[in-house]
Design a protein around this motif. Structure first.
Motif, short mmCIF file in Angstrom:
data_model
loop_
_atom_site.label_atom_id
_atom_site.label_comp_id
_atom_site.label_asym_id
_atom_site.label_seq_id
_atom_site.Cartn_x
_atom_site.Cartn_y
_atom_site.Cartn_z
N ASN A 215 -6.88 -61.46 24.92
CA ASN A 215 -7.38 -61.78 23.58
C ASN A 215 -8.91 -61.80 23.56
O ASN A 215 -9.53 -61.27 22.63
N ILE A 216 -9.51 -62.37 24.57
CA ILE A 216 -10.98 -62.40 24.67
C ILE A 216 -11.51 -60.98 24.81
O ILE A 216 -12.50 -60.60 24.18
N GLN A 217 -10.86 -60.20 25.67
CA GLN A 217 -11.27 -58.80 25.84
C GLN A 217 -11.19 -58.05 24.52
O GLN A 217 -12.09 -57.26 24.18
N GLY A 218 -10.12 -58.28 23.77
CA GLY A 218 -9.94 -57.59 22.50
C GLY A 218 -11.02 -57.92 21.50
O GLY A 218 -11.51 -57.04 20.78
N GLN A 219 -11.41 -59.21 21.44
CA GLN A 219 -12.47 -59.61 20.51
C GLN A 219 -13.80 -58.94 20.85
O GLN A 219 -14.52 -58.46 19.96
N ILE A 220 -14.12 -58.92 22.14
CA ILE A 220 -15.38 -58.28 22.57
C ILE A 220 -15.33 -56.77 22.30
O ILE A 220 -16.30 -56.19 21.81
N ALA A 221 -14.18 -56.17 22.62
CA ALA A 221 -14.04 -54.72 22.41
C ALA A 221 -14.17 -54.37 20.93
O ALA A 221 -14.80 -53.37 20.58
N ASP A 222 -13.59 -55.18 20.04
CA ASP A 222 -13.71 -54.94 18.60
C ASP A 222 -15.17 -54.93 18.16
O ASP A 222 -15.61 -54.08 17.38
N SER A 223 -15.94 -55.89 18.67
CA SER A 223 -17.35 -55.99 18.31
C SER A 223 -18.16 -54.81 18.83
O SER A 223 -19.16 -54.41 18.23
N LEU A 224 -17.71 -54.25 19.95
CA LEU A 224 -18.41 -53.10 20.54
C LEU A 224 -17.93 -51.77 19.97
O LEU A 224 -18.50 -50.72 20.26
N GLY A 225 -16.87 -51.82 19.15
CA GLY A 225 -16.29 -50.57 18.64
C GLY A 225 -15.58 -49.80 19.72
O GLY A 225 -15.49 -48.58 19.68
N LEU A 226 -15.05 -50.53 20.70
CA LEU A 226 -14.41 -49.93 21.87
C LEU A 226 -12.90 -50.07 21.76
O LEU A 226 -12.39 -51.13 21.41
N ILE A 227 -12.18 -49.00 22.07
CA ILE A 227 -10.72 -49.03 22.09
C ILE A 227 -10.26 -49.14 23.54
O ILE A 227 -10.56 -48.28 24.37
N LEU A 228 -9.56 -50.23 23.84
CA LEU A 228 -9.05 -50.45 25.19
C LEU A 228 -7.62 -49.92 25.29
O LEU A 228 -6.69 -50.54 24.79
N LYS A 229 -7.45 -48.79 25.93
CA LYS A 229 -6.13 -48.18 26.05
C LYS A 229 -5.42 -48.56 27.35
O LYS A 229 -4.23 -48.26 27.51
N ILE A 252 -21.52 -64.00 23.38
CA ILE A 252 -21.39 -65.41 23.02
C ILE A 252 -19.91 -65.79 23.11
O ILE A 252 -19.08 -65.25 22.38
N LEU A 253 -19.59 -66.71 24.01
CA LEU A 253 -18.23 -67.20 24.15
C LEU A 253 -18.18 -68.60 23.56
O LEU A 253 -18.82 -69.54 24.07
N ASP A 254 -17.44 -68.76 22.50
CA ASP A 254 -17.40 -70.02 21.77
C ASP A 254 -16.12 -70.80 22.09
O ASP A 254 -15.09 -70.21 22.43
N ASP A 255 -16.23 -72.12 21.94
CA ASP A 255 -15.08 -73.01 22.11
C ASP A 255 -14.47 -72.89 23.51
O ASP A 255 -13.26 -72.71 23.68
N VAL A 256 -15.34 -72.99 24.50
CA VAL A 256 -14.89 -72.90 25.90
C VAL A 256 -14.56 -74.31 26.42
O VAL A 256 -15.39 -75.23 26.34
N TRP A 257 -13.36 -74.49 26.97
CA TRP A 257 -12.91 -75.80 27.41
C TRP A 257 -12.75 -75.90 28.93
O TRP A 257 -12.57 -76.99 29.47
N GLN A 258 -12.77 -74.79 29.59
CA GLN A 258 -12.60 -74.83 31.04
C GLN A 258 -13.34 -73.65 31.67
O GLN A 258 -13.78 -72.74 30.96
N ARG A 259 -13.47 -73.69 32.98
CA ARG A 259 -14.17 -72.61 33.69
C ARG A 259 -13.44 -71.28 33.48
O ARG A 259 -12.21 -71.22 33.57
N LEU A 260 -14.20 -70.24 33.21
CA LEU A 260 -13.63 -68.92 32.97
C LEU A 260 -13.94 -67.99 34.13
O LEU A 260 -15.04 -68.04 34.70
N ASN A 261 -13.00 -67.12 34.43
CA ASN A 261 -13.24 -66.06 35.40
C ASN A 261 -13.81 -64.87 34.61
O ASN A 261 -13.08 -64.06 34.04
N LEU A 262 -15.13 -64.82 34.55
CA LEU A 262 -15.80 -63.81 33.72
C LEU A 262 -15.50 -62.39 34.20
O LEU A 262 -15.39 -61.46 33.40
N GLU A 263 -15.38 -62.22 35.52
CA GLU A 263 -15.10 -60.90 36.06
C GLU A 263 -13.74 -60.40 35.60
O GLU A 263 -13.55 -59.21 35.34
N ALA A 264 -12.76 -61.32 35.45
CA ALA A 264 -11.43 -60.93 34.98
C ALA A 264 -11.47 -60.45 33.54
O ALA A 264 -10.65 -59.62 33.13
N ILE A 265 -12.44 -60.96 32.80
CA ILE A 265 -12.61 -60.51 31.41
C ILE A 265 -13.29 -59.15 31.36
O ILE A 265 -12.96 -58.30 30.53
#
Length: 276
Positions: A215-229, A252-265
């Protein structure tokens, strides 16, 4: 030597016969030339209608029509205006055009017919050359009307902008109680960073309690105009990372409640500045 003479003679005859046949066609084949004009006109109008429908469909999808397609449509309008004038002249041919006048008219009709034939041939635009996706408004989408100006918000705003302008920071944290206005603040900061061209691109994604990577990847991809196939999160992360490396991007990552694995994103801190 005799063979050379025959070859030269044949070539001379070829250059002589072709122009003569063309002239004869204009003089004796007038009616056929006019029929060809009509046939190409019918085909061109059909192509024009087909592309008009494709343009309507593309615009419904908020896509931008490529310049080559727009030029084709304008060229069609111009040539159809020429055809209309020529058709009037051909109707008057029996009364007004004889001998050399008919010959010149036939040449003009043949010329315009050839233009229509070329336009018909060039009407088969593939999806890539026809239109492209419209870039999303990005941070302009977010309204600043809920931003409350106070000493604390002004101080936080200035500190964030200073940290972003520094150019050395790869991660910036904004912490606070829920409902304190952090989301509105980072939206304002993101808009300013985008409008001032501090970054090539500013994107924002809401993480929330259930931080689903796709879901996070999708939001970022939408903003970049990128299609993730890619079908897996890892493949999507690699695609996203490759795209982010092409430009200096503020994520900008909003509403973060725990540590994120940024590389996985798909976010590598050496390639982007990050605020959350």
């Amino acid at each position: 030597m005799e063979d050379i003479a025959i070859t030269i003679t044949a070539k001379i005859l070829e250059y002589l016969v072709k122009p003569l046949s063309d002239h004869a066609r204009y003089i004796f084949g007038f009616n056929k030339i006019v029929r060809n004009l009509h046939d190409q006109k019918v085909k061109l109008i059909s192509s024009q209608r087909r592309l008009n429908e494709r343009m309507k469909e593309a615009r419904r999808k908020t896509e931008i029509i490529e310049e080559a397609v727009e030029k084709w449509m304008n060229d069609v309008i111009c040539v159809l205006e020429e055809v209309e004038k020529l058709e009037e002249k051909t109707k008057e041919n029996t009364r007004c055009y004889h001998g050399p006048f008919q010959y010149l008219l036939a040449k003009e009709v043949a010329r315009v017919t050839e233009k229509m034939a070329i336009l018909n041939t060039n009407s088969n635009f593939n999806s890539e050359s026809f239109s492209r996706r419209t870039e999303l408004p990005g941070m302009k989408y977010f309204s600043s009307k809920n931003f409350v100006h106070s000493k604390s918000t002004e101080r936080a705003y200035n500190e964030l902008m200073e940290a972003l302008n520094d150019g050395k920071n790869r991660m910036i944290g904004l912490l606070g109680m829920g409902g304190a206005g952090k989301t509105t603040l980072v939206e304002v900061v993101g808009k300013e960073a985008e409008e001032s061209h501090l970054f090539d691109k500013v994107v924002m994604a809401v993480v929330s309690h259930n931080s689903v990577v796709t879901n996070i990847q999708g939001q970022i991809a939408d903003s970049l105009g990128l299609i993730l196939k890619e079908e897996t999160p890892v493949g999507r992360a690699q695609r996203l990372s490759t795209s982010l490396e092409n430009e200096r991007t503020l994520v900008i990552l909003d509403d973060v409640w725990q540590r994120l694995n940024l590389e996985a994103i798909g976010i590598h801190l050496y390639s982007v500045a990050l605020s959350y």
